[in-house]
Motif scaffolding. Structure first.
Motif, PDB file in Angstrom:
ATOM      1  N   GLU A  12       0.793  -1.229   0.000  1.00 26.12           N
ATOM      2  CA  GLU A  12       0.000   0.000   0.000  1.00 26.12           C
ATOM      3  C   GLU A  12       0.827   1.281   0.000  1.00 26.12           C
ATOM      4  OE1 GLU A  12      -2.846   0.075   3.196  1.00 26.12           O
ATOM      5  OE2 GLU A  12      -3.656  -1.887   2.686  1.00 26.12           O
ATOM      6  N   VAL A  13       1.958   1.298   0.687  1.00 26.33           N
ATOM      7  CA  VAL A  13       2.652   2.574   0.909  1.00 26.33           C
ATOM      8  C   VAL A  13       3.589   2.943  -0.234  1.00 26.33           C
ATOM      9  CG1 VAL A  13       2.525   2.334   3.414  1.00 26.33           C
ATOM     10  CG2 VAL A  13       4.598   1.616   2.236  1.00 26.33           C
ATOM     11  N   THR A  14       3.678   4.233  -0.467  1.00 23.73           N
ATOM     12  CA  THR A  14       4.680   4.811  -1.353  1.00 23.73           C
ATOM     13  C   THR A  14       5.881   5.187  -0.499  1.00 23.73           C
ATOM     14  OG1 THR A  14       3.064   5.659  -2.926  1.00 23.73           O
ATOM     15  CG2 THR A  14       5.182   6.811  -2.848  1.00 23.73           C
ATOM     16  N   ASP A  15       7.086   4.896  -0.961  1.00 22.48           N
ATOM     17  CA  ASP A  15       8.312   5.344  -0.299  1.00 22.48           C
ATOM     18  C   ASP A  15       8.782   6.617  -0.990  1.00 22.48           C
ATOM     19  OD1 ASP A  15       8.453   3.207   1.460  1.00 22.48           O
ATOM     20  OD2 ASP A  15      10.066   2.173   0.403  1.00 22.48           O
ATOM     21  N   THR A  16       8.869   7.697  -0.233  1.00 18.31           N
ATOM     22  CA  THR A  16       9.392   8.950  -0.770  1.00 18.31           C
ATOM     23  C   THR A  16      10.733   9.215  -0.092  1.00 18.31           C
ATOM     24  OG1 THR A  16       7.160   9.791  -1.130  1.00 18.31           O
ATOM     25  CG2 THR A  16       8.949  11.402  -1.161  1.00 18.31           C
ATOM     26  N   PHE A  17      11.785   9.274  -0.894  1.00 17.23           N
ATOM     27  CA  PHE A  17      13.165   9.401  -0.414  1.00 17.23           C
ATOM     28  C   PHE A  17      13.672  10.824  -0.598  1.00 17.23           C
ATOM     29  CE2 PHE A  17      12.590   5.084  -1.989  1.00 17.23           C
ATOM     30  CZ  PHE A  17      13.131   4.309  -0.978  1.00 17.23           C
ATOM     31  N   TRP A  18      14.372  11.343   0.408  1.00 17.64           N
ATOM     32  CA  TRP A  18      15.102  12.617   0.321  1.00 17.64           C
ATOM     33  C   TRP A  18      16.552  12.320   0.667  1.00 17.64           C
ATOM     34  CZ3 TRP A  18      10.196  12.552   2.380  1.00 17.64           C
ATOM     35  CH2 TRP A  18       9.271  13.422   1.811  1.00 17.64           C
ATOM     36  N   CYS A  19      17.446  12.523  -0.270  1.00 17.21           N
ATOM     37  CA  CYS A  19      18.866  12.276  -0.039  1.00 17.21           C
ATOM     38  C   CYS A  19      19.432  13.382   0.856  1.00 17.21           C
ATOM     39  CB  CYS A  19      19.612  12.231  -1.371  1.00 17.21           C
ATOM     40  SG  CYS A  19      21.376  11.894  -1.202  1.00 17.21           S
ATOM     41  N   MET A  20      20.084  12.979   1.935  1.00 19.41           N
ATOM     42  CA  MET A  20      20.716  13.922   2.852  1.00 19.41           C
ATOM     43  C   MET A  20      22.231  13.931   2.651  1.00 19.41           C
ATOM     44  SD  MET A  20      18.337  12.961   6.114  1.00 19.41           S
ATOM     45  CE  MET A  20      18.859  14.275   7.202  1.00 19.41           C
ATOM     46  N   ASP A  21      22.822  12.752   2.536  1.00 23.52           N
ATOM     47  CA  ASP A  21      24.245  12.581   2.233  1.00 23.52           C
ATOM     48  C   ASP A  21      24.333  11.488   1.195  1.00 23.52           C
ATOM     49  OD1 ASP A  21      25.436  14.386   4.233  1.00 23.52           O
ATOM     50  OD2 ASP A  21      24.664  12.949   5.692  1.00 23.52           O
ATOM     51  N   GLY A  22      25.057  11.716   0.153  1.00 23.99           N
ATOM     52  CA  GLY A  22      25.081  10.729  -0.920  1.00 23.99           C
ATOM     53  C   GLY A  22      26.305  10.885  -1.772  1.00 23.99           C
ATOM     54  N   PRO A  23      26.149  10.498  -3.012  1.00 22.46           N
ATOM     55  CA  PRO A  23      24.908  10.151  -3.698  1.00 22.46           C
ATOM     56  C   PRO A  23      24.361   8.777  -3.294  1.00 22.46           C
ATOM     57  CG  PRO A  23      26.765   9.953  -5.201  1.00 22.46           C
ATOM     58  CD  PRO A  23      27.313  10.491  -3.911  1.00 22.46           C
ATOM     59  N   MET A  24      23.070   8.597  -3.573  1.00 25.88           N
ATOM     60  CA  MET A  24      22.401   7.330  -3.299  1.00 25.88           C
ATOM     61  C   MET A  24      21.720   6.843  -4.574  1.00 25.88           C
ATOM     62  SD  MET A  24      19.046   8.593  -1.117  1.00 25.88           S
ATOM     63  CE  MET A  24      18.089   7.085  -1.273  1.00 25.88           C
ATOM     64  N   VAL A  25      21.490   5.525  -4.640  1.00 19.54           N
ATOM     65  CA  VAL A  25      20.908   4.909  -5.834  1.00 19.54           C
ATOM     66  C   VAL A  25      19.638   4.161  -5.435  1.00 19.54           C
ATOM     67  CG1 VAL A  25      21.283   3.269  -7.718  1.00 19.54           C
ATOM     68  CG2 VAL A  25      23.199   4.643  -6.859  1.00 19.54           C
TER      69      VAL A  25
END
Length: 107
Positions: free
Chosen positions: A41-54
């Motif tokens: 059911e849930v959407t994951d919304t990501f905010w990068c704080m330290d990265g980069p991330m993939v």
């Protein structure tokens, strides 16, 4: 297969949780990942704080690279995994909702 919370993380910080909604900050050390999984059911919304991330997805297949300050949402029922770029470390906020949280591992 990993279940929610059973895969190794450098750090997990719960920011807020209410019925149908959760916000966390996850820190991945070099070589760590949030393994392949999906949510009913849930959407994951990501905010990068330290990265980069993939963020990798299946069906549709895709790769999104986030730099600090960028965000990306993965809708419910989309298999995904998260790593630091080139196996490096990363830190990100993740908003999960709205709906009942589950963690469905992908083999």
């Amino acid at each position: 297969m990993a279940k929610a919370g059973t895969y190794p993380l450098e750090k997990r910080e719960l920011v807020a949780e209410a019925p149908g909604l959760r916000m966390q900050i996850l820190t991945l050390a070099a070589g760590q990942e949030v393994p392949w999984h999906w949510h009913s059911e849930v959407t994951d919304t990501f905010w990068c704080m330290d990265g980069p991330m993939v963020i990798e997805t299946r069906a549709p297949a895709g790769t999104t690279i986030l730099q600090p300050g960028q965000m990306h949402a993965v809708p419910a029922r989309t298999a995904h995994r998260v790593t630091g770029q080139d196996g490096g470390p990363c830190r990100f906020a993740i908003l999960q909702g709205v709906g009942t949280y589950d963690f469905m591992p992908v083999g």
